[in-house]
Design a protein around this motif. Structure first.
Motif, PDB file in Angstrom:
ATOM      1  N   HIS A   1       0.584  -0.827   0.122  1.00 17.65           N
ATOM      2  CA  HIS A   1       0.561   0.377   0.028  1.00 17.65           C
ATOM      3  C   HIS A   1       0.936   0.785   0.213  1.00 17.65           C
ATOM      4  O   HIS A   1       1.561   1.277   0.482  1.00 17.65           O
ATOM      5  CB  HIS A   1      -1.053  -0.122   1.123  1.00 17.65           C
ATOM      6  N   ALA A   2       0.269   2.400  -1.496  1.00 17.47           N
ATOM      7  CA  ALA A   2       1.509   3.403  -0.814  1.00 17.47           C
ATOM      8  C   ALA A   2       1.068   4.541  -0.172  1.00 17.47           C
ATOM      9  O   ALA A   2       1.634   5.505  -0.586  1.00 17.47           O
ATOM     10  CB  ALA A   2       1.411   2.993  -2.216  1.00 17.47           C
ATOM     11  N   GLY A   3      -0.112   4.627   0.327  1.00 19.87           N
ATOM     12  CA  GLY A   3      -0.541   5.604   1.087  1.00 19.87           C
ATOM     13  C   GLY A   3      -0.603   5.359   2.497  1.00 19.87           C
ATOM     14  O   GLY A   3      -1.211   6.313   3.277  1.00 19.87           O
ATOM     15  N   LEU A   4      -0.460   4.849   2.867  1.00 17.07           N
ATOM     16  CA  LEU A   4       0.129   4.222   4.840  1.00 17.07           C
ATOM     17  C   LEU A   4       0.319   5.221   5.267  1.00 17.07           C
ATOM     18  O   LEU A   4       0.632   5.552   7.096  1.00 17.07           O
ATOM     19  CB  LEU A   4       1.055   3.259   5.151  1.00 17.07           C
ATOM     20  N   ALA A   5       1.091   6.878   4.399  1.00 17.34           N
ATOM     21  CA  ALA A   5       1.707   8.324   5.151  1.00 17.34           C
ATOM     22  C   ALA A   5       0.694   8.863   5.820  1.00 17.34           C
ATOM     23  O   ALA A   5       0.630   9.445   6.402  1.00 17.34           O
ATOM     24  CB  ALA A   5       2.140   8.472   4.939  1.00 17.34           C
ATOM     25  N   GLY A   6      -0.437   8.555   5.200  1.00 15.85           N
ATOM     26  CA  GLY A   6      -2.105   9.142   5.522  1.00 15.85           C
ATOM     27  C   GLY A   6      -2.377   9.720   4.267  1.00 15.85           C
ATOM     28  O   GLY A   6      -2.114  10.044   2.970  1.00 15.85           O
ATOM     29  N   ARG A   7      -3.642  10.861   4.810  1.00 16.45           N
ATOM     30  CA  ARG A   7      -4.618  11.200   3.485  1.00 16.45           C
ATOM     31  C   ARG A   7      -3.608  12.282   2.491  1.00 16.45           C
ATOM     32  O   ARG A   7      -2.867  13.048   3.467  1.00 16.45           O
ATOM     33  CB  ARG A   7      -5.346  11.729   4.066  1.00 16.45           C
ATOM     34  N   MET A   8      -3.980  12.766   1.997  1.00 21.08           N
ATOM     35  CA  MET A   8      -3.464  14.222   0.730  1.00 21.08           C
ATOM     36  C   MET A   8      -4.252  14.504   0.184  1.00 21.08           C
ATOM     37  O   MET A   8      -5.654  14.209  -0.158  1.00 21.08           O
ATOM     38  CB  MET A   8      -1.971  14.166   0.622  1.00 21.08           C
TER      39      MET A   8
ATOM     40  N   ASP B   1       9.033  16.995  -2.382  1.00 21.26           N
ATOM     41  CA  ASP B   1       8.267  16.927  -1.772  1.00 21.26           C
ATOM     42  C   ASP B   1       6.884  16.810  -2.372  1.00 21.26           C
ATOM     43  O   ASP B   1       6.103  14.957  -2.491  1.00 21.26           O
ATOM     44  CB  ASP B   1       8.167  17.906  -0.375  1.00 21.26           C
ATOM     45  N   VAL B   2       7.552  17.866  -3.247  1.00 19.10           N
ATOM     46  CA  VAL B   2       5.112  17.697  -3.534  1.00 19.10           C
ATOM     47  C   VAL B   2       5.509  16.504  -5.453  1.00 19.10           C
ATOM     48  O   VAL B   2       4.242  16.501  -5.315  1.00 19.10           O
ATOM     49  CB  VAL B   2       4.953  19.099  -4.316  1.00 19.10           C
ATOM     50  N   GLY B   3       6.938  16.914  -5.980  1.00 15.64           N
ATOM     51  CA  GLY B   3       6.628  15.674  -6.899  1.00 15.64           C
ATOM     52  C   GLY B   3       6.501  14.294  -6.283  1.00 15.64           C
ATOM     53  O   GLY B   3       6.515  13.604  -6.640  1.00 15.64           O
ATOM     54  N   ASP B   4       6.844  14.329  -5.446  1.00 15.26           N
ATOM     55  CA  ASP B   4       7.284  12.812  -4.409  1.00 15.26           C
ATOM     56  C   ASP B   4       5.296  12.429  -4.113  1.00 15.26           C
ATOM     57  O   ASP B   4       5.139  10.878  -4.469  1.00 15.26           O
ATOM     58  CB  ASP B   4       7.908  12.856  -3.113  1.00 15.26           C
ATOM     59  N   LEU B   5       4.515  13.587  -3.879  1.00 10.37           N
ATOM     60  CA  LEU B   5       3.544  13.078  -3.136  1.00 10.37           C
ATOM     61  C   LEU B   5       2.241  12.435  -4.497  1.00 10.37           C
ATOM     62  O   LEU B   5       2.150  11.786  -4.528  1.00 10.37           O
ATOM     63  CB  LEU B   5       2.842  14.091  -2.321  1.00 10.37           C
ATOM     64  N   PHE B   6       3.138  13.543  -5.725  1.00  6.35           N
ATOM     65  CA  PHE B   6       1.902  13.327  -7.034  1.00  6.35           C
ATOM     66  C   PHE B   6       2.007  11.838  -7.760  1.00  6.35           C
ATOM     67  O   PHE B   6       1.446  11.128  -8.034  1.00  6.35           O
ATOM     68  CB  PHE B   6       2.485  14.189  -8.103  1.00  6.35           C
ATOM     69  N   GLY B   7       3.659  11.249  -7.343  1.00  8.88           N
ATOM     70  CA  GLY B   7       3.881  10.126  -7.539  1.00  8.88           C
ATOM     71  C   GLY B   7       3.377   8.978  -6.870  1.00  8.88           C
ATOM     72  O   GLY B   7       2.747   7.508  -7.523  1.00  8.88           O
ATOM     73  N   LYS B   8       2.849   9.115  -5.529  1.00  2.71           N
ATOM     74  CA  LYS B   8       2.658   8.605  -4.547  1.00  2.71           C
ATOM     75  C   LYS B   8       1.056   8.536  -4.632  1.00  2.71           C
ATOM     76  O   LYS B   8       0.212   7.300  -4.941  1.00  2.71           O
ATOM     77  CB  LYS B   8       2.726   8.847  -2.750  1.00  2.71           C
ATOM     78  N   TYR B   9       0.348   9.415  -5.602  1.00  2.00           N
ATOM     79  CA  TYR B   9      -0.920   9.536  -5.369  1.00  2.00           C
ATOM     80  C   TYR B   9      -1.076   8.128  -6.913  1.00  2.00           C
ATOM     81  O   TYR B   9      -1.911   7.802  -7.098  1.00  2.00           O
ATOM     82  CB  TYR B   9      -1.070  10.817  -5.777  1.00  2.00           C
ATOM     83  N   GLY B  10       0.389   8.315  -7.836  1.00  2.72           N
ATOM     84  CA  GLY B  10      -0.058   7.906  -8.889  1.00  2.72           C
ATOM     85  C   GLY B  10       0.028   6.080  -8.637  1.00  2.72           C
ATOM     86  O   GLY B  10      -0.805   5.527  -8.705  1.00  2.72           O
ATOM     87  N   ILE B  11       0.254   5.651  -7.544  1.00  3.92           N
ATOM     88  CA  ILE B  11       0.754   4.603  -7.200  1.00  3.92           C
ATOM     89  C   ILE B  11      -0.422   4.117  -6.856  1.00  3.92           C
ATOM     90  O   ILE B  11      -0.848   3.327  -6.629  1.00  3.92           O
ATOM     91  CB  ILE B  11       1.914   4.556  -6.075  1.00  3.92           C
ATOM     92  N   LEU B  12      -1.422   5.203  -5.718  1.00  9.33           N
ATOM     93  CA  LEU B  12      -2.502   4.320  -5.511  1.00  9.33           C
ATOM     94  C   LEU B  12      -3.248   4.073  -5.724  1.00  9.33           C
ATOM     95  O   LEU B  12      -4.045   3.495  -5.987  1.00  9.33           O
ATOM     96  CB  LEU B  12      -2.665   5.774  -4.300  1.00  9.33           C
ATOM     97  N   ARG B  13      -3.737   4.994  -7.550  1.00  9.68           N
ATOM     98  CA  ARG B  13      -4.639   4.862  -8.367  1.00  9.68           C
ATOM     99  C   ARG B  13      -4.327   4.071  -9.313  1.00  9.68           C
ATOM    100  O   ARG B  13      -5.162   2.813  -9.305  1.00  9.68           O
ATOM    101  CB  ARG B  13      -4.536   5.916  -9.531  1.00  9.68           C
TER     102      ARG B  13
END
Length: 269
Positions: free
Chosen positions: A202-209, A237-249
């Protein structure tokens, strides 16, 4: 201490003076106050007002001995500053794209009146009075204008499956809420996906965004915690969060399979 949107060159210059005297960089101060480096720079240039707890924290961290507190009150007056949530809502209302990952409840922009009221009624420490609950419900419902705005923004949601079964407000309220999610998910510019319980990674264990793209395609991320929220606008940082969201999708069910699951949960209530 909360102020309005206007900045102050005088306050910004004094903040910079005390920061440099204390030997801190803008980035170091930003970490103390929950800002990004660019947001501290904007305050120091007088382009935006200090929001959240910046004044109180900076006055203590920089050893200003109350000088920043007194100057802030003189420059901005008492009361009136919009909290970070208001800053986020202002950006959300005009965003070209919005992408939300939520772990605990239906995202605010998707909430029905009954569900939103149940969310705020559940709030503890502090417990909200009836007037404040109604004010917040009204504000939350206004976020639904996002879906009828022109030009239409690109919107996506990734929801944890547990959200679908948490009966905030009771089963009737939840049923209405889930069917509203299905209706919004049918819009051409909106996609809703669900992360199933049975994922083994799971790529989103750090929480909501919440991730935003402005009209000029600047990327912003907004992250919330117990003490409030803050924007992330700096790389990487912002690029990492967008990348994390892409993995979540990619890890979530497809929009079609997600709709089938939401429909089944609503039907079984």
């Amino acid at each position: 201490m909360h102020f309005g949107d206007r900045g102050s060159e005088t306050f910004g210059a004094m903040l910079r003076f005390f920061r440099e005297r204390a030997g801190l960089t803008q980035e170091a101060l930003a970490k103390h106050v929950g800002y990004s480096k660019s947001q501290v720079a904007m305050v120091e240039r007088g382009e935006r007002s200090p929001k959240g707890s910046l004044v109180e924290i900076a006055d203590e961290v920089l050893g200003a001995q109350g000088a920043l507190l007194l100057l802030a009150e003189k420059e901005f007056g008492k009361g009136g500053l919009r909290p970070w949530t208001e800053d986020y809502l202002a950006e959300e209302a005009k965003a070209a794209a919005l992408h939300v990952y939520q772990t605990n409840l239906i995202p605010g922009s998707l909430q029905t009146e009954a569900y939103a009221r149940a969310v705020f009624t559940s709030n503890r420490c502090p417990t909200l009075d009836d007037e404040e609950i109604e004010r917040r419900v009204t504000s939350r419902l206004e976020r639904g204008l996002l879906f009828t705005r022109k030009p239409a923004p690109t919107i996506s949601y990734v929801l944890e499956e547990s959200i679908l079964t948490r009966p905030l407000g009771g089963n009737t309220t939840l049923n209405e809420q889930l069917r509203h999610v299905l209706t919004i998910g049918e819009l051409r510019n909106v996609e809703v996906q669900v992360i199933p319980h049975n994922r083994e990674d799971h790529a989103g264990l750090a929480g909501r965004m919440s991730l935003l793209e402005t009209a000029d395609r600047q990327q912003l991320a907004y992250v919330e915690g117990h003490r409030g929220g803050y924007f992330v606008s700096e790389q990487p940082d912002v690029g990492d969060l967008f990348g994390k969201y892409g993995i979540l999708r990619a890890q979530a069910l497809t929009p079609e399979d997600s709709a089938t699951l939401i429909e089944k949960v609503a039907r079984d209530l």
